[in-house]
Design a protein around this motif. Structure first.
Motif, PDB file in Angstrom:
ATOM      1  N   ARG A 191       0.364   9.435  -5.373  1.00  0.00           N
ATOM      2  CA  ARG A 191       1.514   9.524  -6.296  1.00  0.00           C
ATOM      3  C   ARG A 191       1.506  10.832  -7.084  1.00  0.00           C
ATOM      4  N   ASP A 192       0.377  11.200  -7.635  1.00  0.00           N
ATOM      5  CA  ASP A 192       0.348  12.404  -8.484  1.00  0.00           C
ATOM      6  C   ASP A 192       0.701  13.653  -7.681  1.00  0.00           C
ATOM      7  N   LYS A 193       0.163  13.756  -6.466  1.00  0.00           N
ATOM      8  CA  LYS A 193       0.433  14.934  -5.643  1.00  0.00           C
ATOM      9  C   LYS A 193       1.909  14.998  -5.251  1.00  0.00           C
ATOM     10  N   VAL A 194       2.472  13.841  -4.862  1.00  0.00           N
ATOM     11  CA  VAL A 194       3.881  13.811  -4.463  1.00  0.00           C
ATOM     12  C   VAL A 194       4.798  14.123  -5.649  1.00  0.00           C
ATOM     13  N   SER A 195       4.490  13.565  -6.805  1.00  0.00           N
ATOM     14  CA  SER A 195       5.322  13.800  -8.003  1.00  0.00           C
ATOM     15  C   SER A 195       5.327  15.270  -8.384  1.00  0.00           C
ATOM     16  N   ALA A 196       4.150  15.914  -8.282  1.00  0.00           N
ATOM     17  CA  ALA A 196       4.071  17.337  -8.624  1.00  0.00           C
ATOM     18  C   ALA A 196       4.899  18.177  -7.654  1.00  0.00           C
ATOM     19  N   ALA A 197       4.831  17.814  -6.367  1.00  0.00           N
ATOM     20  CA  ALA A 197       5.603  18.578  -5.381  1.00  0.00           C
ATOM     21  C   ALA A 197       7.098  18.386  -5.570  1.00  0.00           C
ATOM     22  N   LEU A 198       7.517  17.170  -5.873  1.00  0.00           N
ATOM     23  CA  LEU A 198       8.948  16.910  -6.061  1.00  0.00           C
ATOM     24  C   LEU A 198       9.497  17.609  -7.301  1.00  0.00           C
ATOM     25  N   SER A 199       8.673  17.752  -8.335  1.00  0.00           N
ATOM     26  CA  SER A 199       9.150  18.414  -9.569  1.00  0.00           C
ATOM     27  C   SER A 199       9.529  19.866  -9.315  1.00  0.00           C
ATOM     28  N   GLU A 200       8.934  20.459  -8.265  1.00  0.00           N
ATOM     29  CA  GLU A 200       9.240  21.859  -7.960  1.00  0.00           C
ATOM     30  C   GLU A 200      10.641  22.034  -7.387  1.00  0.00           C
ATOM     31  N   ILE A 201      11.255  20.973  -6.899  1.00  0.00           N
ATOM     32  CA  ILE A 201      12.622  21.085  -6.347  1.00  0.00           C
ATOM     33  C   ILE A 201      13.637  20.359  -7.252  1.00  0.00           C
ATOM     34  N   GLY A 202      13.299  20.214  -8.539  1.00  0.00           N
ATOM     35  CA  GLY A 202      14.228  19.631  -9.512  1.00  0.00           C
ATOM     36  C   GLY A 202      14.504  18.164  -9.281  1.00  0.00           C
ATOM     37  N   PHE A 203      13.452  17.408  -8.955  1.00  0.00           N
ATOM     38  CA  PHE A 203      13.615  15.993  -8.632  1.00  0.00           C
ATOM     39  C   PHE A 203      13.888  15.174  -9.897  1.00  0.00           C
ATOM     40  N   THR A 204      14.914  14.293  -9.839  1.00  0.00           N
ATOM     41  CA  THR A 204      15.219  13.347 -10.913  1.00  0.00           C
ATOM     42  C   THR A 204      15.300  11.959 -10.295  1.00  0.00           C
ATOM     43  N   GLU A 205      14.417  11.076 -10.727  1.00  0.00           N
ATOM     44  CA  GLU A 205      14.321   9.755 -10.105  1.00  0.00           C
ATOM     45  C   GLU A 205      15.517   8.888 -10.470  1.00  0.00           C
ATOM     46  N   ILE A 206      15.965   8.064  -9.527  1.00  0.00           N
ATOM     47  CA  ILE A 206      17.005   7.065  -9.763  1.00  0.00           C
ATOM     48  C   ILE A 206      16.465   5.703  -9.363  1.00  0.00           C
ATOM     49  N   GLN A 207      16.971   4.675 -10.026  1.00  0.00           N
ATOM     50  CA  GLN A 207      16.543   3.321  -9.733  1.00  0.00           C
ATOM     51  C   GLN A 207      17.411   2.735  -8.626  1.00  0.00           C
ATOM     52  N   VAL A 208      16.740   2.186  -7.613  1.00  0.00           N
ATOM     53  CA  VAL A 208      17.463   1.581  -6.496  1.00  0.00           C
ATOM     54  C   VAL A 208      17.812   0.143  -6.851  1.00  0.00           C
ATOM     55  N   SER A 216       0.807  -1.225   0.000  1.00  0.00           N
ATOM     56  CA  SER A 216       0.000   0.000   0.000  1.00  0.00           C
ATOM     57  C   SER A 216       0.838   1.273   0.000  1.00  0.00           C
ATOM     58  N   ILE A 217       2.139   1.109   0.018  1.00  0.00           N
ATOM     59  CA  ILE A 217       3.041   2.272   0.069  1.00  0.00           C
ATOM     60  C   ILE A 217       3.949   2.258  -1.161  1.00  0.00           C
ATOM     61  N   SER A 218       4.145   3.436  -1.776  1.00  0.00           N
ATOM     62  CA  SER A 218       5.073   3.614  -2.899  1.00  0.00           C
ATOM     63  C   SER A 218       6.291   4.414  -2.435  1.00  0.00           C
ATOM     64  N   VAL A 219       7.355   4.247  -3.163  1.00  0.00           N
ATOM     65  CA  VAL A 219       8.607   4.935  -2.810  1.00  0.00           C
ATOM     66  C   VAL A 219       9.160   5.623  -4.056  1.00  0.00           C
ATOM     67  N   LEU A 220       9.542   6.882  -3.922  1.00  0.00           N
ATOM     68  CA  LEU A 220      10.260   7.606  -4.971  1.00  0.00           C
ATOM     69  C   LEU A 220      11.620   8.014  -4.414  1.00  0.00           C
ATOM     70  N   VAL A 221      12.682   7.646  -5.140  1.00  0.00           N
ATOM     71  CA  VAL A 221      14.048   7.964  -4.726  1.00  0.00           C
ATOM     72  C   VAL A 221      14.722   8.727  -5.864  1.00  0.00           C
ATOM     73  N   GLY A 222      15.414   9.806  -5.540  1.00  0.00           N
ATOM     74  CA  GLY A 222      16.091  10.548  -6.592  1.00  0.00           C
ATOM     75  C   GLY A 222      16.910  11.703  -6.062  1.00  0.00           C
ATOM     76  N   THR A 223      17.430  12.500  -6.994  1.00  0.00           N
ATOM     77  CA  THR A 223      18.241  13.667  -6.649  1.00  0.00           C
ATOM     78  C   THR A 223      17.416  14.932  -6.779  1.00  0.00           C
ATOM     79  N   THR A 224      17.829  15.978  -6.055  1.00  0.00           N
ATOM     80  CA  THR A 224      17.129  17.258  -6.089  1.00  0.00           C
ATOM     81  C   THR A 224      18.141  18.391  -6.206  1.00  0.00           C
ATOM     82  N   THR A 225      17.618  19.546  -6.597  1.00  0.00           N
ATOM     83  CA  THR A 225      18.455  20.747  -6.687  1.00  0.00           C
ATOM     84  C   THR A 225      18.059  21.778  -5.642  1.00  0.00           C
ATOM     85  N   ALA A 226      17.082  21.434  -4.783  1.00  0.00           N
ATOM     86  CA  ALA A 226      16.657  22.336  -3.698  1.00  0.00           C
ATOM     87  C   ALA A 226      16.380  21.492  -2.453  1.00  0.00           C
TER      88      ALA A 226
END
Length: 708
Positions: free
Chosen positions: A177-194, A134-144
């Protein structure tokens, strides 16, 4: 024209190649009822093998200039027929595939290591990033900084504000997922595969990856060694096979250039006149009754003869007959265009004048020696035509620069070898800066003064310029300006005269003497008219000669007469207005050669200034009672070393500029002033059928046709 039976076309092609002087005229389909031939059987297979061979050469790093042992043609053909191309390909590609696989593995491991390096900044082991329903995970780099986010989620983050880079892991409900993805895009989020792994920390996993990378690099080194061994083992075979297959493909494609009927082939070709009977005899001996050779015509250089022919017979290929040295300068000619069959090849004139002009403009022994060394090294080391041409210009130009520098200018590194008397060890620069390069008697600094030794008398007597007092010194580039400008003009007159005479000769062989005289004769007469007129006016204006009598009068009269006659002839050829407007061009062309003196003077001025700078650094000063600044040798070793370094660097700058200025302007005078007087270009290169072999040889020194 050669006509033969299609049944022996392969033998005929071998015979054509053995002559080495047959330039094929490509057949074009028309209303003659003939078609273009098809490539020989086996060409497709040879092309396929050639592609394989060149792929293997590229993989092994075998290049065009790679040194290999020569190999017999018979051995190459035997191995090709035995399937060695495919066997060698399989052997080499198996190691290449291993090497490529290891290279890719190392790249993937390093990418995984880089990802783990980012994850190591978070307080989580690798098993935390997956395995939820029931839980998703997004991992990546940010610029903010992700701390600014207001999310209904669990966030683990690391952010380095100095370099504005961070890593973040966000745990959230699946429906967010959609809300979290939109918020992360505001800080330059780039997803990486774990990476999927056991429940180890990223740092522990990095240790495992380092071990795997080290093993892969070790295996890769072994693969590279194997490839090097295969290169040594097969390079002669690969280069020889490349050459042999290329020749086979070329020969097999010759029928595509011929006309064929059901049973015969017809080939039109150019052959040098001196070789016609020999070629005819050889082809009839080798092919017997299966060939008929007929000489259609001996083409003159008349343009009317060429223009009256069928279009594909109009352009006669140009076969140059330059010697080994002159042919090196064909590169310069071909930068403009290839000479036509109906005109003079300017290469020999470029070979003569280009190095001489270069030497006049440089005119310094100190700069000439590096040119000679660099040019000689290039000629010895390179086989590339372009680089050899440049090296030859530097070598010959350096020789001329040394000759002019030693015996005309008497100069090295901006200073004359000899000149005047001095008091040894004493420098005096005038306090008012009027003559800062002069010593006690007003003579410029020279090498014999600098070294403290007089040069031998025989050496001094070889320097051409004689002073009024009988001493020998070089021509001063900054002192004898008027003389050098006059000399440049005289050289230009000779150079342009050669060009005009070549233009007159070209038109004569192309259209006859009458046409040549009308088209070029007026230009030649106008050229001489301008010369005589300018001589007369110069004598009158500068030497105060009486314009109504004497030499000035006769030169003026001759000049005016030649100008009038030349202008009338030019008007008939190109119109009155154009003939009149073209007269000032002669003066511009002549004055263009003053660059020979100007480049030399600019170089000498720079050398003089740089020498002043250096000598000022290495000499100490004191002012005597008379107010004169006296210079004594500097004792401080630091300034001496610095001065030597500056001396070398500054003269290196002049030497580099000499390559550009003297080289470019020497070439310009050939292209613009000389060749434009007679050269049209647009010729076709004479390319006879012949086997170009450098890596293979016949064991018994026999050709293919003799083998057949």
């Amino acid at each position: 024209m050669v006509v033969g039976t299609k049944a022996r076309m392969d033998d005929a092609i071998n015979a054509f190649y053995s002559e080495k002087v047959i330039h094929v005229i490509d057949h074009t389909t028309g209303d003659d009822g003939l078609s273009i031939g098809t490539s020989n059987t086996g060409v497709s297979k040879a092309s396929e093998r050639l592609l394989k061979i060149r792929t293997l050469e590229k993989e092994l790093g075998i290049k065009k200039r790679t040194l290999t042992e020569d190999i017999a043609v018979e051995d190459v053909r035997e191995r090709i027929e035995a399937g060695d191309v495919e066997t060698v390909e399989k052997e080499i590609l198996s190691v290449v595939d291993k090497r490529n696989g290891l290279t890719q593995l190392i790249s993937e491991l390093n990418a995984k290591k880089e990802t783990l390096g980012l994850l190591s900044k978070l307080p989580l082991t690798l098993d935390f990033y997956s395995g939820y329903r029931s839980i998703s995970v997004l991992v990546g780099t940010t610029t903010a900084d992700p701390a600014t986010l207001n999310l209904d989620a669990e966030i683990f983050a690391y952010f380095n504000g100095k370099i504005r880079q961070g890593v973040v892991a966000v745990f959230f409900r699946n429906d967010s997922r959609d809300k979290v993805s939109a918020a992360l895009s505001e800080i330059g989020f780039t997803e990486i595969q774990v990476p999927s792994s056991d429940p180890l920390s990223p740092a522990d996993e990095v240790v495992k990856i380092d071990a795997a990378v080290a093993q892969a690099i070790e295996d890769l080194d072994k693969a590279e060694v194997e490839l090097l061994e295969l290169k040594v083992k097969h390079r002669s075979f690969l280069k020889g096979t490349d050459e042999e297959l290329a020749i086979q493909v070329e020969k097999g494609s010759v029928p595509l250039r011929l006309a064929v009927s059901k049973y015969s082939y017809i080939m039109d070709a150019w052959v040098p006149t001196s070789k016609v009977e020999e070629v005819k005899k050889h082809l009839e001996e080798k092919l017997g009754d299966d060939v008929h050779v007929e000489v259609m015509e001996e083409r003159s250089r008349s343009m009317e003869d060429s223009e009256a022919q069928e279009p594909r017979f109009q352009k006669v290929p140009t076969k140059t007959t330059n010697g080994k040295v002159v042919s090196e300068f064909e590169y310069a000619t071909n930068l403009v265009s290839r000479p036509k069959y109906q005109e003079i090849d300017p290469t020999v004139f470029i070979m003569i004048f280009l190095p001489i002009f270069f030497g006049i403009m440089v005119g310094d022994v100190g700069y000439a020696i590096p040119f000679i060394i660099l040019g000689g090294y290039g000629l010895n080391k390179t086989q590339n035509k372009d680089w050899r041409s440049i090296a030859l210009v530097l070598f010959l130009g350096g020789i001329w620069a040394a000759l002019f520098g030693a015996f005309f200018y008497g100069e090295m590194l901006g200073m004359h070898f000899v000149g005047g008397h001095y008091e040894a060890g004493e420098w005096i620069w005038y306090h008012d800066n009027v003559a800062m390069s002069e010593i006690t008697n007003g003579t410029a600094v020279t090498w014999d003064w600098l070294l403290g030794e007089h040069f031998p008398e025989w050496f001094c007597n070889m320097i051409g310029h004689v002073n009024p007092d009988g001493t020998h010194t070089g021509v001063g580039k900054l002192e004898d300006v008027a003389f050098l400008l006059k000399l440049s003009v005289y050289i230009g007159l000779c150079h342009l005269f050669v060009g005009h005479m070549c233009g007159l000769y070209n038109k004569k062989i192309q259209h006859g003497f009458k046409h040549a005289f009308i088209e070029k004769g007026g230009v030649v007469l106008s050229f001489f008219g301008i010369i005589f007129l300018c001589f007369g006016l110069t004598d009158f204006m500068f030497n105060k000669a009486d314009i109504t009598e004497g030499l000035a009068f006769y030169t003026l009269v001759i000049g005016i007469v030649l100008l009038v006659i030349g202008t009338v002839i030019n008007a008939k050829a190109e119109g009155a207005l154009q003939a009149i407007l073209g007269l000032p061009e002669h003066i511009g062309q002549i004055l263009s050669y003053t660059r020979l003196a100007a480049i030399g003077m600019s170089k000498a001025g720079m050398a003089l200034a740089f020498n002043y700078i250096v000598f000022s650094m290495v000499m100490s000063t004191s002012v005597n009672a008379a107010g004169i600044v006296e210079f004594d040798p500097l004792a401080a070793p630091v300034m001496l070393i610095l001065g030597i370094v500056m001396f070398c660097f500054l003269h290196l700058v002049i030497w580099t500029l000499a390559i550009l200025s003297a080289g470019i302007h020497s070439l310009r005078l050939q292209f613009v002033e000389l060749m434009m007087r007679f050269f049209d270009g647009g010729g076709e290169e004479f390319k006879p059928l012949k086997e170009a072999r450098s890596k293979t040889f016949f064991k018994n020194k026999i050709s293919n046709i003799n083998e057949v």
